[in-house]
Scaffold this motif. Structure first.
Motif, PDB file in Angstrom:
ATOM      1  N   GLN A 247       0.856  -1.177   0.000  1.00 30.58           N
ATOM      2  CA  GLN A 247       0.000   0.000   0.000  1.00 30.58           C
ATOM      3  C   GLN A 247       0.895   1.232   0.000  1.00 30.58           C
ATOM      4  N   MET A 248       0.327   2.337  -0.440  1.00 31.40           N
ATOM      5  CA  MET A 248       1.102   3.572  -0.527  1.00 31.40           C
ATOM      6  C   MET A 248       0.933   4.371   0.759  1.00 31.40           C
ATOM      7  N   VAL A 249       2.057   4.713   1.375  1.00 30.21           N
ATOM      8  CA  VAL A 249       1.967   5.460   2.636  1.00 30.21           C
ATOM      9  C   VAL A 249       1.251   6.793   2.403  1.00 30.21           C
ATOM     10  N   CYS A 250       1.466   7.411   1.239  1.00 29.35           N
ATOM     11  CA  CYS A 250       0.881   8.734   1.016  1.00 29.35           C
ATOM     12  C   CYS A 250      -0.628   8.691   0.838  1.00 29.35           C
ATOM     13  N   SER A 251      -1.116   7.743   0.035  1.00 28.81           N
ATOM     14  CA  SER A 251      -2.539   7.784  -0.288  1.00 28.81           C
ATOM     15  C   SER A 251      -3.367   6.770   0.498  1.00 28.81           C
ATOM     16  N   ASP A 252      -2.779   5.633   0.883  1.00 28.35           N
ATOM     17  CA  ASP A 252      -3.516   4.661   1.715  1.00 28.35           C
ATOM     18  C   ASP A 252      -3.320   4.991   3.200  1.00 28.35           C
ATOM     19  N   GLY A 253      -2.279   5.705   3.534  1.00 29.04           N
ATOM     20  CA  GLY A 253      -1.939   6.074   4.909  1.00 29.04           C
ATOM     21  C   GLY A 253      -2.017   7.583   5.048  1.00 29.04           C
ATOM     22  N   PRO A 254      -1.141   8.246   5.786  1.00 26.77           N
ATOM     23  CA  PRO A 254       0.039   7.644   6.408  1.00 26.77           C
ATOM     24  C   PRO A 254      -0.292   6.844   7.664  1.00 26.77           C
ATOM     25  N   VAL A 255      -1.580   6.828   8.056  1.00 30.92           N
ATOM     26  CA  VAL A 255      -1.951   6.120   9.279  1.00 30.92           C
ATOM     27  C   VAL A 255      -2.418   4.710   8.918  1.00 30.92           C
ATOM     28  N   PHE A 256      -1.813   3.727   9.560  1.00 31.13           N
ATOM     29  CA  PHE A 256      -2.171   2.321   9.317  1.00 31.13           C
ATOM     30  C   PHE A 256      -2.455   1.628  10.641  1.00 31.13           C
ATOM     31  N   ASP A 257      -3.314   0.634  10.564  1.00 31.77           N
ATOM     32  CA  ASP A 257      -3.483  -0.263  11.703  1.00 31.77           C
ATOM     33  C   ASP A 257      -2.166  -1.027  11.858  1.00 31.77           C
ATOM     34  N   SER A 258      -1.604  -1.036  13.063  1.00 34.45           N
ATOM     35  CA  SER A 258      -0.270  -1.625  13.241  1.00 34.45           C
ATOM     36  C   SER A 258      -0.247  -3.105  12.859  1.00 34.45           C
ATOM     37  N   ARG A 259      -1.400  -3.770  12.941  1.00 41.94           N
ATOM     38  CA  ARG A 259      -1.427  -5.205  12.603  1.00 41.94           C
ATOM     39  C   ARG A 259      -1.305  -5.432  11.105  1.00 41.94           C
ATOM     40  N   ASP A 260      -1.531  -4.382  10.311  1.00 36.99           N
ATOM     41  CA  ASP A 260      -1.457  -4.529   8.859  1.00 36.99           C
ATOM     42  C   ASP A 260      -0.050  -4.322   8.308  1.00 36.99           C
TER      43      ASP A 260
END
Ligand SMILES: Cc1cc2nc3c(=O)[nH]c(=O)nc-3n(C[C@H](O)[C@H](O)[C@H](O)COP(=O)(O)OP(=O)(O)OC[C@H]3O[C@@H](n4cnc5c(N)ncnc54)[C@H](O)[C@@H]3O)c2cc1C
Ligand code: FES
Length: 266
Positions: A247-260
């Motif tokens: 996944q792209m940190v810029c457009s899918d993130g920059p916040v992610f579920d840590s388990r992912d």
């Protein structure tokens, strides 16, 4: 892209600056989103630099930044009245279970300039019924540049410095160990190794953890694929061999579920 005018570019000490910009899109920014800022009209440096939004107020946006290289050195030399081009607001930002006025106790964990996105988040949840706690890790007392603003908006703050010059001596994760019970959800932003350690601690305690990741970024909008993050989820993303996704940190993130996040590849 939208031009922004610098209102103030204030040195906070220890290479930290708080820049305020008049920007028409400021009211649209959600906590955890970021902007891509071009520090100069010339070709060097060519690429915009990503910065979390620290705060918004009407048509003003504030960024907290640390001078680390060419782009941020140029940025620190800019003056009120100068204009810069800003792309944003970008990314998906923080999600909050139950909404901004929810009943979840937020435990924010910041390492260094990773504190930047938490002020906007803290302001947004200031009317929450819950005690929200920020654990702030820094090298020394000089690096703890934005403590009072958090206290002023009612966020409890506990500090760890590596040399013990302010708060508890040691790493932010040491302090987190004794405070993990204070949160229903953990939000973390800072160096990758810190995020990995926080994610492991949250998983051990069964607490949900969202991490805001940093990557070198060229476009900021999911086009150049330069900020690809290896994930272990099966959410929509770019499916690659061995059943994993990027996944792209810029457009899918920059916040992610840590388990992912595939922490072995971070
Ligand atoms: C989504 C996002 C939000 C960010 N928010 C903030 C913020 O609120 N405040 C802030 O000060 N910085 C933030 N950063 C980091 C910031 O973008 C970099 O510090 C900046 O681009 C450095 O530019 P430079 O030209 O001064 O440094 P460069 O000359 O490009 O690099 C100088 C040194 O810094 C390192 N570096 C460059 N970019 C990064 C990065 N993204 N992460 C870690 N090290 C890096 C390089 O490896 C090099 O060692 C964020 C980054 C991302 C991806
Ligand atoms: S920075 Fe270009 S895809 Fe993320």
């Amino acid at each position: 892209m939208k031009e922004a005018i610098i209102i103030e570019n204030k040195a906070l000490g220890a290479d930290y600056f708080l820049i305020s910009l008049k920007w028409a899109l400021a009211p649209k920014v959600r906590p955890g989103q970021f902007v891509m800022l071009r520090v100069t009209g010339s070709m060097d440096p060519l690429l915009r630099r990503p910065f979390s939004v620290y705060n918004t107020d009407g048509d003003t946006v504030e960024l907290l930044y640390k001078v680390v290289g060419k782009g941020t050195t140029i940025l620190s030399s800019l003056n009120p009245g100068d204009d810069v081009d800003l792309l944003g607001p970008l990314g998906k930002g923080f999600s909050i279970p139950g909404g901004m006025l929810g009943k979840s106790r937020l435990l924010m964990v910041a390492g260094g300039v990773g504190i930047a996105p938490f002020y906007h988040l803290g302001r947004s949840i200031k009317d929450s019924d819950c005690d929200n706690l920020l654990i702030y890790g820094a090298r020394t007392k000089r690096d703890t540049v934005v403590v009072k603003p958090f206290k002023d908006i009612g966020v409890k703050i506990k500090i760890a410095t590596e040399d013990g010059s302010r708060g508890t001596k040691g790493l932010v994760t040491g302090l987190l160990e004794s405070e993990m019970h204070c949160g229903d959800i953990v939000y973390a932003c800072g160096p990758s190794l810190m995020l990995k350690a926080v994610a492991e601690m949250a998983e051990d305690k069964g607490v949900r953890c969202l991490v805001s990741l940093e990557r070198a970024m060229a476009c900021g909008i999911g086009v150049c694929l330069g900020c690809a993050l290896r994930t272990v989820s099966h959410r929509p993303g770019r499916v690659l061999k061995d059943d994993r996704t990027y996944q792209m940190v810029c457009s899918d993130g920059p916040v992610f579920d840590s388990r992912d996040v595939d922490w072995d590849k971070i």
